[in-house]
Enzyme design. Structure first.
Site, PDB file in Angstrom:
ATOM      1  N   SER A 121       0.869  -1.176   0.000  1.00  0.00           N
ATOM      2  CA  SER A 121       0.000   0.000   0.000  1.00  0.00           C
ATOM      3  C   SER A 121       0.901   1.219   0.000  1.00  0.00           C
ATOM      4  O   SER A 121       2.050   1.150   0.453  1.00  0.00           O
ATOM      5  CB  SER A 121      -0.888   0.016   1.255  1.00  0.00           C
ATOM      6  OG  SER A 121      -1.527   1.276   1.411  1.00  0.00           O
ATOM      7  N   TYR A 161      -1.251  -0.932  10.601  1.00  0.00           N
ATOM      8  CA  TYR A 161      -1.343  -1.247   9.171  1.00  0.00           C
ATOM      9  C   TYR A 161      -0.136  -0.681   8.427  1.00  0.00           C
ATOM     10  O   TYR A 161       0.458  -1.356   7.577  1.00  0.00           O
ATOM     11  CB  TYR A 161      -2.640  -0.650   8.622  1.00  0.00           C
ATOM     12  CG  TYR A 161      -2.891  -0.886   7.154  1.00  0.00           C
ATOM     13  CD1 TYR A 161      -3.437  -2.081   6.703  1.00  0.00           C
ATOM     14  CD2 TYR A 161      -2.609   0.104   6.208  1.00  0.00           C
ATOM     15  CE1 TYR A 161      -3.698  -2.303   5.355  1.00  0.00           C
ATOM     16  CE2 TYR A 161      -2.860  -0.102   4.857  1.00  0.00           C
ATOM     17  CZ  TYR A 161      -3.404  -1.304   4.437  1.00  0.00           C
ATOM     18  OH  TYR A 161      -3.657  -1.509   3.105  1.00  0.00           O
TER      19      TYR A 161
END
Length: 267
Positions: free
Chosen positions: A158, A171
């Site tokens: 990401s 995350y």
């Protein structure tokens, strides 16, 4: 270092970016970006297995992929965080086809909140799904690929692994760790014919993001923050996976391919 005789040999022409005969597993592919990558790989000729935890959703996704690609798509229902189940499913896939050429580690969970609100157990659970599970799948897949002398390990990270936003620490750490893992595997397995790369998506208008897509304030933020002035369309991720899986990317190793409309390069 010895000279490579192929350096001066003309390459025979063939249709670019074809994956005919290659066997691929895409985790978390019943919907969203995983579904789109699975579709693109199948359209390029790969024999694709999709994964998820919900048998019914997987069956529907396989039917939709077959209709869209004209290819038979297999399913493997397991939770990647269940290491025994994941290992057994990967072994079964390998036994069924006699090889595994492409692993796309796509599954990811997210829990956006400040670090002080996480218990140790909650942080461990998120890291187990986003980092440890893909690490163990990649380890097993790399063994198969090294034995056959060819393979493509692809992790979906990401842009959160490159830049940070408020209240998203676990995350962010997991995705940065996943990018680091792919660099390490790139060094360890390159001489076995296995490349290891990552795809870092930006903001895509997937099913899970529909609430934000329809939020006027957030869409205004996207318009300003993303140089292209829009959300990514889910199908726009597929070609990145096909490229990294293809022979055309045979010298691309340890790279993070960012697909974000330029978001991470904007001041």
């Amino acid at each position: 270092m010895t000279a490579d005789p192929q350096l001066s040999a003309p390459a025979p022409f063939r249709a670019p970016f074809r994956l005919d005969g290659r066997v691929a597993l895409v985790t978390g592919s019943a919907r969203g970006l995983g579904f789109e990558m699975a579709k693109a790989l199948a359209l390029a000729g790969a024999k694709v297995t999709i994964n998820g935890r919900d048998h019914g959703r997987l069956a529907a996704a396989a039917q939709a992929l077959a209709a869209a690609t004209g290819c038979e798509v297999e399913v493997a229902a397991f939770d990647i965080a269940d290491h025994a189940a994941a290992s057994a499913a990967l072994a079964a896939l390998h036994a069924r086809h006699g090889r595994l050429d492409i692993l796309v580690n796509n599954v990811g969970a997210r829990d956006r909140r400040a670090l002080e609100t996480f218990t140790a157990e909650e942080a461990e659970r998120l890291l187990a799904t986003d980092l440890l599970a893909p690490m163990l799948l990649a380890r097993q897949a790399a063994g198969y690929m090294a034995a056959q002398g060819h393979g493509r390990l692809i992790a979906v990270t990401s842009i959160a692994g490159q830049v940070a936003n408020r209240h998203d620490p676990v995350y962010t750490a997991a995705k940065a760790g996943l990018a680091g893992l792919m660099r390490a595997l790139a060094v360890d397995y390159a001489r076995d014919g296995v490349t290891s790369n990552a795809i870092a998506p930006g903001m895509f208008a997937t099913e899970t993001n529909q609430g934000l897509v329809h939020d006027a304030a957030f869409s205004a933020f996207v318009d300003v923050r993303v140089p292209m002035g829009r959300w990514g369309r889910p199908h726009e991720i597929g070609a990145a996976a096909v490229f990294l899986a293809s022979d055309e990317a045979s010298f691309v190793n340890g790279h993070v391919l960012t697909v974000d409309g330029g978001q991470t390069v904007r001041m």
